[in-house]
Write an enzyme that holds these catalytic residues in place. Structure first.
Site, PDB file in Angstrom:
ATOM      1  N   ARG A 178      69.927  57.681  24.532  1.00 38.17           N
ATOM      2  CA  ARG A 178      68.585  57.333  24.985  1.00 38.17           C
ATOM      3  C   ARG A 178      68.512  55.819  25.194  1.00 38.17           C
ATOM      4  O   ARG A 178      69.039  55.043  24.398  1.00 38.17           O
ATOM      5  CB  ARG A 178      67.530  57.769  23.966  1.00 38.17           C
ATOM      6  N   HIS A 191      71.268  58.679  34.761  1.00 38.15           N
ATOM      7  CA  HIS A 191      71.076  59.748  33.762  1.00 38.15           C
ATOM      8  C   HIS A 191      71.746  61.055  34.203  1.00 38.15           C
ATOM      9  O   HIS A 191      71.082  62.081  34.410  1.00 38.15           O
ATOM     10  CB  HIS A 191      69.578  59.965  33.492  1.00 38.15           C
ATOM     11  N   GLU A 200      62.996  54.590  32.289  1.00 35.92           N
ATOM     12  CA  GLU A 200      63.496  55.325  33.458  1.00 35.92           C
ATOM     13  C   GLU A 200      62.336  55.753  34.341  1.00 35.92           C
ATOM     14  O   GLU A 200      61.297  56.143  33.821  1.00 35.92           O
ATOM     15  CB  GLU A 200      64.272  56.564  32.995  1.00 35.92           C
TER      16      GLU A 200
HETATM   17  C1  DGY Z   1      69.274  65.565  27.204  1.00 35.98           C
HETATM   18  O1  DGY Z   1      69.466  66.774  27.293  1.00 35.98           O
HETATM   19  O2  DGY Z   1      68.616  65.078  26.290  1.00 35.98           O
HETATM   20  C2  DGY Z   1      69.899  64.681  28.237  1.00 35.98           C
HETATM   21  O3  DGY Z   1      69.481  63.388  28.155  1.00 35.98           O
HETATM   22  C3  DGY Z   1      69.696  65.236  29.632  1.00 35.98           C
HETATM   23  O4  DGY Z   1      70.475  66.313  29.795  1.00 35.98           O
END
Ligand code: DGY
Length: 316
Positions: free
Chosen positions: A234, A281, A263
């Site tokens: 993250r 991402h 984002e």
């Molecule tokens: C998640 O699943 O948390 C990722 O960041 C996106 O697939």
């Protein structure tokens, strides 16, 4: 409620005879309105489900919404406690995206170490004059000290991959991982020791207050000079301004980021940094993984409507 991205799963939702309402990147108000008329929500990580949105939706229809099935393993986009208070089950998609995300983190590490994007840019610029013995020399992953910050499923899967490629491993995690240690010879370290040790540091942390700006000016300075930083977890685990400074000063040798604090905005300071790969991402973005994520959402919704425990309910 928002989109279910893969046709196989979409067909299965329709086959259930459910009425589907698809919203793409809804505003908070559009989300509130749609939620008030829904029994279940398949949310994307871009949908911010705050206490305010959830309370407004439940108040409008007297508690119709039963489940939020988040189409992601991370769930920092949802106020899980507020959902629980409203009687709404929240689920995620653990497991099915582990390999895809670990492979992507490995791709970023190898790309930086072997200067793949730099090489391609040189060629496309028309400046390439032909093979030279000292052109764009990188370094090998074999023998590198790779630190895994957050040794959950994805962190451990990356550890397995880099171990096979001959890297040395260490990790920092809330709990010891003895099976992982015996499979990969990884050693557990505390946070600061891991920072001081890692030539490559890969972040696999959940979002949220506990991990906010864990990598900041002070902690980035603990990494060895020339270290590279990878983030597929993250974005808000990193203070992006501090990272840009560490890259510009040459303290860090490079960074590869797949996630960002705000984002889809990327902090402008990062755009001009040397040795920096910036990806949109894509960690879990394979066809089979996204299908599996969507089907996991479906299974969780089916369980709740059948009066059973959802297999992937987030505990409070
Ligand atoms: C998640 O699943 O948390 C990722 O960041 C996106 O697939």
């Amino acid at each position: 409620m928002t989109q279910v991205l893969e046709a196989g799963a979409w067909e299965q939702f329709k086959a259930m005879g459910w009425e589907l309402n698809t919203l793409i990147q809804p505003s908070p108000n559009a989300l509130k309105d749609a939620l008030a008329e829904s029994d279940a929500l398949v949310s994307m990580l871009t949908d911010r489900l705050s206490a305010e949105v959830l309370q407004a939706a439940q108040a409008a229809q007297g508690g119709r919404l039963k489940i939020i099935a988040n189409h992601a393993v991370g769930y920092d986009n949802i106020d899980v406690q507020a959902a629980h208070n409203q009687g709404i089950v929240v689920t995620n998609t653990p497991g099915v995206l582990t390999q895809a995300t670990a492979e992507f983190a490995l791709t970023l590490i190898l790309n930086l170490l072997r200067r793949v994007s730099e090489g391609e840019a040189l060629l496309r610029s028309g400046q390439w004059q032909g093979w030279e013995p000292t052109q764009l020399l990188g370094s090998s992953l074999a023998g590198k000290k790779v630190g895994i910050l957050g040794a959950g499923r994805i962190g451990q899967a990356l550890g397995q991959l880099v171990h096979l490629l001959g890297a040395e491993l260490a990790y920092c995690s809330r709990s010891p991982q003895p099976a992982f240690e015996s499979q990969t010879q990884a050693q557990q370290m505390d946070f600061q020791s891991l920072l001081k040790w890692s030539e490559v540091l890969s972040l696999h942390l959940p979002g949220g207050a506990d991990t906010f700006h864990l990598l900041n000016a002070e902690t980035l300075a603990m990494l060895p000079k020339g270290a590279i930083l990878i983030n597929t977890g993250r974005g808000n685990s990193i203070d992006e301004v501090a990272l840009a400074e560490a890259l510009q000063s040459g303290h860090l040798g490079g960074a590869a980021l797949d996630v960002y604090e705000k984002e889809p905005s990327v902090h402008p300071a990062l755009l001009s940094c040397p040795n920096t790969l910036l990806l949109p991402h894509l960690g879990s973005a394979t066809v089979s993984t996204r299908r599996a994520m969507a089907l996991t959402c479906l299974q969780n919704i089916q369980a709740v409507f059948a009066g059973q425990p959802a297999p992937n309910q987030i505990p409070i």
